[in-house]
Motif scaffolding. Structure first.
Motif, mmCIF file in Angstrom:
data_model
loop_
_atom_site.group_PDB
_atom_site.id
_atom_site.type_symbol
_atom_site.label_atom_id
_atom_site.label_comp_id
_atom_site.label_asym_id
_atom_site.label_seq_id
_atom_site.Cartn_x
_atom_site.Cartn_y
_atom_site.Cartn_z
ATOM 1 N N GLY A 35 29.132 29.029 -22.448
ATOM 2 C CA GLY A 35 28.432 28.939 -21.168
ATOM 3 C C GLY A 35 29.347 28.577 -20.012
ATOM 4 O O GLY A 35 30.565 28.494 -20.137
ATOM 5 N N THR A 36 28.733 28.332 -18.874
ATOM 6 C CA THR A 36 29.448 27.997 -17.648
ATOM 7 C C THR A 36 29.415 26.489 -17.438
ATOM 8 O O THR A 36 28.348 25.876 -17.464
ATOM 9 C CB THR A 36 28.795 28.703 -16.448
ATOM 10 N N ALA A 65 24.334 11.300 -19.673
ATOM 11 C CA ALA A 65 24.832 11.554 -21.025
ATOM 12 C C ALA A 65 25.577 10.318 -21.514
ATOM 13 O O ALA A 65 26.258 9.640 -20.735
ATOM 14 C CB ALA A 65 25.757 12.760 -21.042
ATOM 15 N N ARG A 66 25.424 10.055 -22.806
ATOM 16 C CA ARG A 66 26.134 8.942 -23.415
ATOM 17 C C ARG A 66 27.551 9.390 -23.738
ATOM 18 O O ARG A 66 27.778 10.516 -24.191
ATOM 19 C CB ARG A 66 25.411 8.516 -24.694
ATOM 20 N N LEU A 67 28.531 8.531 -23.488
ATOM 21 C CA LEU A 67 29.928 8.857 -23.744
ATOM 22 C C LEU A 67 30.249 8.705 -25.222
ATOM 23 O O LEU A 67 29.774 7.785 -25.882
ATOM 24 C CB LEU A 67 30.847 7.947 -22.933
ATOM 25 N N GLY A 89 21.971 23.290 -18.693
ATOM 26 C CA GLY A 89 21.791 22.358 -19.810
ATOM 27 C C GLY A 89 21.660 20.936 -19.288
ATOM 28 O O GLY A 89 22.492 20.467 -18.524
ATOM 29 N N ARG A 90 20.617 20.256 -19.671
ATOM 30 C CA ARG A 90 20.403 18.890 -19.200
ATOM 31 C C ARG A 90 21.124 17.922 -20.121
ATOM 32 O O ARG A 90 21.019 18.009 -21.338
ATOM 33 C CB ARG A 90 18.913 18.562 -19.186
ATOM 34 N N GLY A 91 21.853 16.993 -19.524
ATOM 35 C CA GLY A 91 22.489 15.934 -20.294
ATOM 36 C C GLY A 91 23.700 16.361 -21.089
ATOM 37 O O GLY A 91 24.060 15.706 -22.057
#
Length: 131
Positions: A35-36, A65-67, A89-91
């Protein structure tokens, strides 16, 4: 002995070119499915399950987002970081625009194609030096 060297060079040229082309096709498919990924600036914060990064996407939505442990080590002591998020895409975020997996498969295909080229050159040199 000469026929053995010829056979080995022939095998390596076919394997190098054939397998290199297949692996290059796999790398292309992986690149398309990856994806992009767009650049943005993320804010690092402590969450209830570890450090998180938050950012705004191109539509103005807030993402989180969790690292991973590797990302935490790379961003240790920072309050903001340049990240890449996946469009649509979320997160989902990462620290590099290109996928390390796609890059590794592409380098593997280049290595195999290189083996094919070297084997073909060796075969041609042997053909013309014997004649």
């Amino acid at each position: 002995m000469d026929s053995t060297i010829d056979a080995v060079a022939e095998i390596f040229s076919w394997v190098g070119f054939g397998l290199g082309a297949v692996v290059a096709g796999i790398a292309l498919v992986m690149y398309v499915f990856d994806g992009t990924w767009l650049p943005t600036r993320g804010v690092l914060d402590d969450g209830e399950h570890g450090r998180v990064v938050r950012w705004f996407d191109e539509d103005g939505g807030v993402n989180e987002a969790r690292l991973t442990h590797e990302q935490e080590r790379a961003l240790a002591g920072k309050s903001m970081a340049d990240i890449y998020y996946r469009r649509g895409g979320r997160g989902r975020m990462r620290l590099t625009q290109g996928s390390p997996a796609v890059r590794a498969v592409a380098y593997l295909s280049l290595g195999l194609l290189g083996v094919g080229i070297v084997a073909l050159a060796t075969s041609m040199i042997l053909l013309f030096t014997r004649g």
